[in-house]
Write a protein that holds these residues in place. Sequence first.
Motif, PDB file in Angstrom:
ATOM      1  N   ALA A  95      43.913  35.486  39.368  1.00 16.89           N
ATOM      2  CA  ALA A  95      42.702  35.493  40.436  1.00 16.89           C
ATOM      3  C   ALA A  95      42.426  34.054  40.522  1.00 16.89           C
ATOM      4  N   LYS A 144      46.376  37.330  46.457  1.00 13.77           N
ATOM      5  CA  LYS A 144      45.762  37.224  45.383  1.00 13.77           C
ATOM      6  C   LYS A 144      44.352  37.767  45.624  1.00 13.77           C
ATOM      7  N   ARG A 145      43.828  38.138  44.130  1.00 14.22           N
ATOM      8  CA  ARG A 145      42.333  38.540  44.198  1.00 14.22           C
ATOM      9  C   ARG A 145      41.628  37.400  44.021  1.00 14.22           C
ATOM     10  N   ARG A 174      40.796  43.021  48.023  1.00 20.17           N
ATOM     11  CA  ARG A 174      41.103  41.966  47.112  1.00 20.17           C
ATOM     12  C   ARG A 174      40.340  40.805  47.037  1.00 20.17           C
TER      13      ARG A 174
END
Length: 195
Positions: A95, A144-145, A174
């Motif tokens: 993350a 990505k988160r 996300r």
Amino acid sequence: MKLLVLTFALTLAPGLAQAESQVGISKQMPTVTVDTSDGPVEIGRIQDTTNEISGEWARTSRPCPEFCIQPMTPAEGAATIGELELIEMLQDPEAVVVDSRTYDWFKGGTIPGAVSIPYDRIVDELGQLGCEADFDGWDCTTAKRVALFCNGIWCGQSPTAIRNMIQANYPADRISYYRGGMQVWRLLGLTVTGD
């Protein structure tokens, strides 16, 4: 007699009173260490129970516009999170936590482990967040988160960045929004890195 027993107990266990007064993040989490570009940083809370925020962070009223209270959810599909969820994301190597404020604010103090991507440059920097440039703009299938924050519930920088990301094809599911931002982070006495 009761006073004598209490005094005797505190004399035998001086660490007991100190342990009970520790200011932790949560009952199960007194502190947490996160990796940053400058190495590991321990996030904790200020232990002085008389500590108060001051200066810019203590201001409760700013002119609106431009400093208007932001909605709880900046865009459909994006999640609003609190401090514990943000700390969890800081510990997740997959993350990214984004300080979406302008760089001068970032330099003046930020959340440990956050990367600086100013709100007005976020779309140009989606490559840092797992997107790939293509002929139509951005392909964000491997995004990505992320969690974005700015100065607080009156700051529109991260909500603006989030809406711009979604418009550029970043998946809303996300994206997380730490609405409390630096003002609430500092209000809770959590660790800040920078000047």
